[in-house]
Design an enzyme around this catalytic site. Structure first.
Site, short mmCIF file in Angstrom:
data_model
loop_
_atom_site.label_atom_id
_atom_site.label_comp_id
_atom_site.label_asym_id
_atom_site.label_seq_id
_atom_site.Cartn_x
_atom_site.Cartn_y
_atom_site.Cartn_z
N HIS A 2 0.84 -1.21 0.00
CA HIS A 2 0.00 0.00 0.00
C HIS A 2 0.88 1.25 0.00
O HIS A 2 0.65 2.19 -0.79
CB HIS A 2 -0.90 -0.05 1.24
CG HIS A 2 -1.76 1.14 1.46
ND1 HIS A 2 -3.14 1.10 1.35
CD2 HIS A 2 -1.46 2.43 1.80
CE1 HIS A 2 -3.64 2.29 1.61
NE2 HIS A 2 -2.64 3.12 1.90
N GLU A 3 1.88 1.29 0.86
CA GLU A 3 2.73 2.48 0.98
C GLU A 3 3.65 2.64 -0.23
O GLU A 3 3.91 3.77 -0.68
CB GLU A 3 3.55 2.42 2.27
CG GLU A 3 2.71 2.40 3.54
CD GLU A 3 1.73 3.56 3.65
OE1 GLU A 3 2.06 4.66 3.14
OE2 GLU A 3 0.65 3.37 4.22
N HIS A 19 1.70 4.38 -2.81
CA HIS A 19 1.63 5.83 -2.59
C HIS A 19 2.84 6.51 -3.22
O HIS A 19 2.72 7.55 -3.87
CB HIS A 19 1.60 6.14 -1.10
CG HIS A 19 0.23 6.13 -0.49
ND1 HIS A 19 -0.84 6.79 -1.04
CD2 HIS A 19 -0.24 5.54 0.65
CE1 HIS A 19 -1.91 6.61 -0.28
NE2 HIS A 19 -1.58 5.85 0.75
N GLU A 52 -6.62 6.15 -1.01
CA GLU A 52 -6.43 5.05 -0.06
C GLU A 52 -7.01 3.75 -0.62
O GLU A 52 -6.41 2.67 -0.46
CB GLU A 52 -7.09 5.40 1.28
CG GLU A 52 -6.39 6.50 2.05
CD GLU A 52 -4.93 6.17 2.34
OE1 GLU A 52 -4.66 5.05 2.83
OE2 GLU A 52 -4.07 7.02 2.06
#
Length: 367
Positions: free
Chosen positions: A139-140, A143, A190
Site C-alpha cells: 500500500h505504501e 503511494h 487510499e
C-alpha cells in the site's frame, strides 16, 4: 480463525510479478482521473515544491535517521525484505527506505515527493502478521509510485491558507470547499493503494484481516471477517434520512475511508474482472502513461461515481437518486408535451394527447 503470526497465514505459492505495470492499473477511477490530469501539467511538481518549501524532505530524512530505526539486512530484516519484494513485484527500480518509529498508535505513511520514505510504527509491527504487513507495505509503496505526496502537500498548503484568510467573507468557505474535495480524493487514493497492497500480497484474506485489526486491535480470535463485512453492509443501508445525513457529515472531514468500508471495497475489487485481468498479465503499462486521455479518465471517474450512487443502499443517497430520477422523468414528459409528442399509451387515449381528445385533459377547450 487463525491467530496472529500463525504460519498458516503465509501463502505456499509464489507471488506473481507485474513488469512495467502502470499505477493506472490499481488506481481508483476518481484518483486516476485527477492524477492523469496533474501529470499533464508540466512543472506542476516544481510549483508545489516552491509553495510547500516549509516541508523539507532533507529535514524529514535527518529526523528519521536520528530518531527511528532504518530497516536493513541487520535491522528489521523481514520488513526490509518486504519492501524489496513489493518494489520487485510492482517493478519499482528505486526501493524506498523504510523506518520503524516508536508509537503506540498503529500507523504507516509514505512521506516525500522527490525521495519518498516509508514509515511504520512499532504498534503496527506488533499488530499485524507477516502477510498483513506485506499488504500494508505494498500500500505504501503504491503511494510512492502514484505520487500521492503531491496532493497531500496541496492539502497542507490549503489548510494553512484557510486559517489565514478565515476573516475574509466567503474566502474561508471557498478554501474549505477545496479541502473537502481534496479529502475525497485522498479517500479514493487510499482505496487505490489498498488494491496495490493486494497485488503485492496476493492474499485477499490478509488484506481484509489487516484492515479489520486497525478497527478492532490484535484480538483476531475474537473477530470474524464475514461478520465485519456484514457491518459494512449494515452501515451502507442503515437507518433513515437522519442517519444518511450523519454519515455524510462524518465522512466529509476524513482523509481515510472507514475500516469496514475499506474491507468491503477490497473484497469487491478482488472478486472483479479488473483484478483477474491484472493477475492474468493484462494491465496498463507505464510506457503508455503519456498517452492516457484526461477525458477518458474523467469519464471513467464519473461512471464510477454514478455506479456507486446507483448501487448504494444509503437512505439519503436513495432519496437524492429518486428525486433526480423523478425530476428527469418529469422533465422528459414536459419536453414531450411541448414537442407535441405522445407519451406512454397515447395511441390508446391514455397519453397527454389522448386525454385531451377525450375532453379529460387541461387542453380540451384549446386548439
Amino acid at each position: 480463525m487463525t491467530q496472529p503470526n500463525d504460519s498458516s497465514n503465509v501463502p505456499s505459492r509464489a507471488r506473481k510479478r507485474f513488469p512495467g505495470i502502470s499505477t493506472r492499473a490499481w488506481e481508483h477511477p476518481a484518483d486516476r482521473s485527477a492524477l492523469v490530469a496533474l501529470r499533464k501539467l508540466s512543472g506542476f511538481d516544481d510549483i508545489l515544491k516552491k509553495l510547500g518549501g516549509f516541508v523539507s524532505e532533507r529535514a524529514v530524512r535527518l529526523m528519521f535517521l536520528a530518531s527511528a530505526v532504518r530497516a536493513s539486512e541487520r535491522q528489521f530484516p523481514e520488513l526490509h525484505e518486504m519492501v524489496r519484494d513489493a518494489a520487485y513485484i510492482l517493478d519499482l527500480e528505486k526501493v524506498p527506505p523504510l523506518y520503524v518509529t516508536q508509537d503506540p498508535k498503529p500507523n504507516a505513511m509514505c512521506i516525500g515527493m522527490d525521495s519518498p520514505v516509508i514509515v511504520v510504527t512499532t504498534s503496527l509491527v506488533e499488530l499485524l502478521d507477516e502477510e498483513e504487513m506485506r499488504a500494508v507495505i505494498g500500500h505504501e509503496v503504491a503511494h510512492a509510485m502514484s505520487g500521492h505526496a503531491v496532493y497531500r502537500t496541496m492539502l497542507i498548503i490549503l489548510t494553512n491558507l484557510a486559517q489565514r484568510i478565515a476573516f475574509i467573507p466567503l474566502g474561508g468557505l471557498a478554501i474549505m470547499g477545496l479541502i473537502t474535495a481534496l479529502n475525497e480524493w485522498f479517500r479514493k487514493a487510499e482505496l487505490s493503494c489498498d488494491r496495490a497492497g493486494l497485488l503485492v500480497g496476493q492474499d485477499v484474506q490478509a488484506s481484509m484481516r489487516g484492515l479489520m485489526k486497525l478497527a478492532g486491535g490484535h484480538h483476531l480470535h475474537e473477530m470474524n471477517t464475514d461478520a465485519f463485512l456484514e457491518q459494512a453492509e449494515e452501515y451502507d443501508k442503515a437507518g433513515d434520512l437522519r442517519d444518511g445525513v450523519i454519515k455524510l457529515l462524518q465522512i466529509l472531514p476524513q482523509s481515510h475511508p472507514f475500516a469496514a468500508v475499506r474491507v468491503a471495497k477490497i473484497k469487491q475489487w478482488a472478486e472483479g474482472d479488473e483484478y483477474r485481468s491484472i493477475m492474468a498479465g493484462a494491465y496498463p503499462r507505464r510506457e503508455d502513461d503519456a498517452n492516457a486521455s484526461v477525458r477518458e479518465q474523467a469519464k471513467a471517474a464519473a461512471d464510477s461515481y454514478a455506479q456507486s450512487f446507483k448501487e448504494t443502499k444509503d437512505p439519503l443517497m436513495g432519496l437524492i437518486r429518486d428525486i433526480a430520477g423523478g425530476t428527469a422523468d418529469l422533465s422528459g414528459k414536459l419536453r414531450d408535451v411541448f414537442a407535441g409528442r405522445t407519451t406512454g399509451g397515447g395511441a390508446n387515449g391514455d397519453g397527454a394527447n389522448g386525454d385531451s381528445a377525450n375532453g379529460d385533459g387541461n387542453g380540451s377547450g384549446h386548439e
